[in-house]
Design a protein around this motif. Structure first.
Motif, short mmCIF file in Angstrom:
data_model
loop_
_atom_site.label_atom_id
_atom_site.label_comp_id
_atom_site.label_asym_id
_atom_site.label_seq_id
_atom_site.Cartn_x
_atom_site.Cartn_y
_atom_site.Cartn_z
N GLY A 102 0.80 -1.22 0.00
CA GLY A 102 0.00 0.00 0.00
C GLY A 102 0.83 1.27 0.00
O GLY A 102 0.41 2.28 -0.56
N ILE A 103 2.03 1.23 0.60
CA ILE A 103 2.87 2.42 0.58
C ILE A 103 3.46 2.63 -0.81
O ILE A 103 3.69 3.76 -1.23
N GLY A 104 3.66 1.53 -1.53
CA GLY A 104 4.13 1.65 -2.91
C GLY A 104 3.07 2.22 -3.82
O GLY A 104 3.37 3.05 -4.69
N THR A 105 1.82 1.80 -3.63
CA THR A 105 0.75 2.31 -4.49
C THR A 105 0.52 3.80 -4.26
O THR A 105 0.44 4.57 -5.21
N LEU A 106 0.41 4.20 -3.00
CA LEU A 106 0.18 5.61 -2.71
C LEU A 106 1.41 6.45 -3.04
O LEU A 106 1.29 7.55 -3.58
N GLY A 107 2.59 5.92 -2.72
CA GLY A 107 3.81 6.65 -3.04
C GLY A 107 3.96 6.87 -4.53
O GLY A 107 4.29 7.99 -4.99
N ALA A 108 3.73 5.84 -5.34
CA ALA A 108 3.83 5.98 -6.78
C ALA A 108 2.81 6.98 -7.30
O ALA A 108 3.11 7.80 -8.18
N LEU A 159 10.11 11.56 -0.40
CA LEU A 159 8.67 11.83 -0.38
C LEU A 159 8.36 13.09 -1.18
O LEU A 159 9.15 14.04 -1.17
N PRO A 160 7.20 13.14 -1.83
CA PRO A 160 6.80 14.38 -2.52
C PRO A 160 6.30 15.41 -1.51
O PRO A 160 6.03 15.10 -0.35
N SER A 161 6.17 16.63 -1.96
CA SER A 161 5.74 17.72 -1.07
C SER A 161 4.31 17.54 -0.58
O SER A 161 3.92 18.12 0.43
#
Length: 243
Positions: A102-108, A159-161
């Motif tokens: 789930g962190i990969g999906t949201l991060g991507a 991480l993005p802004s």
């Protein structure tokens, strides 16, 4: 109560069924109130977010940093489905908690840099909350530092802004973040207990998480400390968002 949804991608029945059982146990939900969708088997249905309370994402075999040409057709499908779902989830700030995969999906989706810089072997690690994490309502019942189960080949490096960092560990700077107020993701596994991770160690012994002669060492590594705090956030998530 409107149901919650667990989006899963494990193809192996034993760890897939146990993952669902663990989410049931630690959320306090029953099967009527936690709908499971196994995305490795069937396309993601079109969710009417007005008819559900929130979304969980479990772990799985896919890595966002895999080269496109090495990804299976199923992985490409699942990634496209998550991209479309997260467009709506983030736009509406809809309750979402993704663990590991789930962190990969949201991060991507948010444009994070995901690569193989910060992998962690299957083990127990100390997770430390940031100032934002310590004041976050989802984490209010957790101590500032707690042990958690991990095991991943990739992680977020930058991480993005749009994201707020909530937790880190010594060898993985992004253990948890959120987007807006209600969209969360963890690198660690809040749903796991020692029996659950033992099942996964045996199920995924040949998947490259540890060498063939390291089975006993890996089993010992997840038993070296008692892990009890992370699962609290699952119950808190349900209490906050059930409607």
């Amino acid at each position: 109560m409107k149901p919650f949804v667990l989006l899963a991608t494990r193809a192996e029945d034993v760890p897939a069924d146990e993952e669902y059982a663990l989410f049931l146990r630690y959320t306090g939900l029953d099967e009527r109130d936690l709908m499971r969708v196994r995305l490795e088997a069937d396309p993601m249905p079109r969710f009417d977010l007005d008819r559900i309370s929130g979304i969980f994402v479990g772990g799985g075999p896919f890595n966002a940093s895999d080269a496109d040409e090495t990804k299976s057709a199923v992985q490409h499908r699942v990634e496209a489905e998550f991209e479309a779902l997260l467009d709506e989830v983030v736009a509406r700030d809809f309750p979402f908690l993704g663990a590991c995969y789930g962190i990969g999906t949201l991060g991507a989706h948010q444009g994070a840099l995901i690569d193989r810089t910060y992998p962690e072997p299957i083990s127990v690690v100390p997770v430390t909350l940031t100032e934002d994490g310590a004041s976050d309502p989802l984490l209010e019942d957790l101590p500032r530092e707690f042990d958690a189960f991990v095991g991943h080949k990739e992680a977020i490096t930058v991480l993005p802004s749009s994201a707020t960092l909530l937790a880190s560990s010594p060898n993985c700077p992004v253990q948890m973040f959120k987007v807006r107020r209600n969209v969360y993701a963890t690198q660690f596994h809040p749903e796991l207990d020692v029996d659950g991770i033992t099942t996964r160690i045996h199920a995924y012994a040949g998947y490259g998480y540890f060498a063939a002669d390291e089975l006993e060492l890996t089993l010992a590594a997840v038993r070296r400390a008692s892990v009890s705090h992370p699962s609290r956030m699952l119950r808190t998530f349900v209490e906050r968002y059930a409607r």
